[in-house]
Scaffold this motif. Structure first.
Motif, mmCIF file in Angstrom:
data_model
loop_
_atom_site.group_PDB
_atom_site.id
_atom_site.type_symbol
_atom_site.label_atom_id
_atom_site.label_comp_id
_atom_site.label_asym_id
_atom_site.label_seq_id
_atom_site.Cartn_x
_atom_site.Cartn_y
_atom_site.Cartn_z
ATOM 1 N N PRO A 95 0.829 -1.223 0.000
ATOM 2 C CA PRO A 95 0.000 0.000 0.000
ATOM 3 C C PRO A 95 0.855 1.262 0.000
ATOM 4 N N THR A 96 0.507 2.198 -0.852
ATOM 5 C CA THR A 96 1.198 3.504 -0.850
ATOM 6 C C THR A 96 0.137 4.595 -1.014
ATOM 7 N N GLY A 97 0.301 5.669 -0.282
ATOM 8 C CA GLY A 97 -0.713 6.729 -0.280
ATOM 9 C C GLY A 97 -0.548 7.724 -1.420
ATOM 10 N N SER B 150 -3.976 1.755 0.223
ATOM 11 C CA SER B 150 -3.691 2.482 1.470
ATOM 12 C C SER B 150 -4.925 3.234 1.961
ATOM 13 N N GLN C 224 -5.245 -1.555 3.538
ATOM 14 C CA GLN C 224 -4.318 -1.206 4.627
ATOM 15 C C GLN C 224 -5.010 -0.239 5.564
ATOM 16 N N THR D 249 -1.115 -1.398 9.519
ATOM 17 C CA THR D 249 0.215 -0.784 9.602
ATOM 18 C C THR D 249 0.445 -0.296 11.025
ATOM 19 N N LYS E 65 1.731 -5.108 9.351
ATOM 20 C CA LYS E 65 2.796 -4.528 8.515
ATOM 21 C C LYS E 65 3.604 -3.523 9.329
ATOM 22 N N HIS F 51 8.745 0.400 6.551
ATOM 23 C CA HIS F 51 8.027 1.426 5.808
ATOM 24 C C HIS F 51 8.897 1.980 4.672
ATOM 25 N N GLY F 52 9.708 1.103 4.098
ATOM 26 C CA GLY F 52 10.569 1.538 2.990
ATOM 27 C C GLY F 52 11.587 2.579 3.426
ATOM 28 N N ARG G 233 11.203 4.963 5.576
ATOM 29 C CA ARG G 233 10.589 6.288 5.726
ATOM 30 C C ARG G 233 10.272 6.627 7.175
ATOM 31 N N ASP H 36 9.206 -6.840 2.923
ATOM 32 C CA ASP H 36 8.690 -5.593 2.347
ATOM 33 C C ASP H 36 9.764 -4.521 2.489
ATOM 34 N N GLY H 37 10.471 -4.264 1.391
ATOM 35 C CA GLY H 37 11.467 -3.189 1.440
ATOM 36 C C GLY H 37 12.702 -3.535 0.645
ATOM 37 N N GLY H 38 13.051 -2.638 -0.262
ATOM 38 C CA GLY H 38 14.332 -2.739 -0.954
ATOM 39 C C GLY H 38 14.337 -3.579 -2.216
ATOM 40 N N ARG I 62 14.423 -4.440 -5.741
ATOM 41 C CA ARG I 62 14.644 -3.730 -7.009
ATOM 42 C C ARG I 62 14.985 -4.690 -8.147
ATOM 43 N N GLY J 95 7.075 -1.322 -3.100
ATOM 44 C CA GLY J 95 6.531 0.027 -3.009
ATOM 45 C C GLY J 95 7.116 0.872 -4.126
ATOM 46 N N LYS J 96 8.329 1.363 -3.872
ATOM 47 C CA LYS J 96 8.928 2.296 -4.837
ATOM 48 C C LYS J 96 9.069 1.701 -6.243
#
Ligand code: FNR
Length: 386
Positions: free
Chosen positions: A80-82, A109, A130, A158, A255, A279-280, A282, A310-312, A314, A333-334
């Motif tokens: 989820p991303t806002g 989100s 989320q 979350t 999460k 949270h990536g 953040r 969840d994170g990183g 690529r 996410g990203k």
């Protein structure tokens, strides 16, 4: 930079940087404080080597797996991303449709710019909402009821947002509430007229899931964001998670857990899965990378909970490494937000296609024909004996 020239997620990141005014790009790309955690989330994967097996039949690679009680076609899904409207006018709908086309979970989100009902009407594939345990518990309860009515397959709570992380890039660009764009940022809007014109022509930026609450209070978009910020509750404890568990019969995913001891507690209160997540990068800077924690989490909860890194992520090889260490799946996410900014739904699909191809190639070269074939014997941590 056309999508066809983007050969990996790093290329998509550059394309996103060209498309977006600086405040929007850095809002996606940035982390908290010194950005140690955000950097570590990705670089930690370099501390693991993959050990291939040869002469296995890899003529057919099966990426399907099961997560949160649903069969999905990929071992990764969309976190989820806002506020996606800031990055593309097709916002969350573009991401959800891409997830559907790739047969994987989509997560919406609370801070999305599309309502949970609209997402449910748009896609038939599994979706997760989320949620936060907000000061106004009646709003949390309302979300649960709306998710039930709309047929959401899972709920994701979350828990790493007791307060917002210190994101200094946003302070520099003026991407704060209310926005304080300085000359440099204003120049960046001027030099991205397509984005600015598009925002002016389709001014549908609203936090669609909570808008009705604030309409009642008056105050427009800023009032809405203030309202949501005022709803984050620092008194929330595991008792409240137990309360939420009692409201929702389906899979409950927590999460933002980074400690194996907390994972045990989550298990104890009846959660079904953990998204190992900072949270990536953040929120708490200096939190470890999720991939570095998987083994300890698996040792703590055994096979009783599903674990998501969840994170990183690529690269496809990152997904394979996380699974070899004991994860059931990964979330992005990203990686997909860069795609969204670079080219809407097509851009998200490009990101998913790149990662899918990379996972297939990695598994083929590793001698793994299915996700279940990937095991601990396929990975070695640098400096650690086999
Ligand atoms: C997020 N993330 C996030 N998480 C969440 O639970 N609710 C939210 O509203 C958001 N919003 C959000 C916005 C943006 C712009 C980003 C980049 C991230 C965190 C997200 O779900 C996920 O944990 C991280 O993005 C995973 O790390 P990677 O894949 O970005 O490295």
């Amino acid at each position: 930079m056309a999508l066809k020239h983007c050969h990996n997620i790093a290329d998509l990141r550059l394309a996103a940087e060209r498309r977006l005014p600086a405040p929007m790009f850095h809002y996606i790309d940035g982390g908290s404080d010194d950005e140690w955690t955000i950097a570590r989330n990705t670089s930690a994967f370099d501390d693991y080597q993959l050990l291939p097996e040869v002469l296995c039949d890899v003529s057919n690679i099966d990426l399907t797996t099961e997560i949160f009680g649903q069969h999905i076609d990929l071992p990764f899904f969309l976190a989820p991303t806002g506020m996606s409207r800031l990055f593309h006018h097709d916002k969350e709908l573009a991401v959800a449709r891409a997830a559907e086309n790739f047969g994987t979970f989509y997560s919406l989100s609370t801070l999305g710019t599309t309502s949970l009902e609209e997402i449910a009407q748009t896609i038939a594939t599994p979706k997760m909402f989320q949620i936060y345990i907000l000061k106004d518990r009646s709003l949390t309860l309302e979300f649960v009821a709306r998710c039930k009515a709309s047929g959401y397959e899972a709920l994701c709570l979350t828990v790493d947002m007791a307060m917002a992380g210190n994101r200094e890039r946003d302070l520099r660009t003026g991407m704060v509430m209310p926005p304080r764009f300085g000359l440099k940022s204003l120049w960046s809007f001027a030099t991205h007229p397509y984005w600015a014109m598009n925002m002016a022509l389709h001014p549908d930026f609203k936090l669609a899931n909570v808008a009705h609450r604030v309409d009642a209070l008056g105050g427009g978009a800023m009032g809405l964001i203030d309202y949501v910020n005022s709803q984050f509750d620092r008194t929330v404890t595991w008792d409240d998670v137990e309360w939420l568990r009692a409201q929702w019969d389906g899979p409950l995913v927590i999460k933002g857990v980074m400690s194996p001891a907390d994972a045990k507690t989550a298990n104890h209160v009846g959660a079904n899965a953990i998204m190992i997540s900072n949270h990536g990068g953040r929120q708490l800077d200096s939190a470890p990378a999720p991939v570095d924690m998987v083994r300890q989490f698996r040792d703590a909860v055994g096979g009783s909970m599903q674990l998501v890194v969840d994170g990183g992520i690529r690269r496809g090889k990152d997904v394979v490494k996380a699974i070899a260490l004991g994860a059931d799946a990964c979330s992005l996410g990203k990686a997909y937000l860069y795609g969204l900014a670079a080219g809407g739904q097509e851009g998200v699909e490009h990101a998913l296609a790149l990662l899918k191809t990379e996972v297939i190639r990695t598994m083929t070269l590793m001698g793994c024909a299915s996700i279940a074939d990937i095991g601990e014997h396929h990975i070695k941590q640098l400096g650690r004996n086999l």
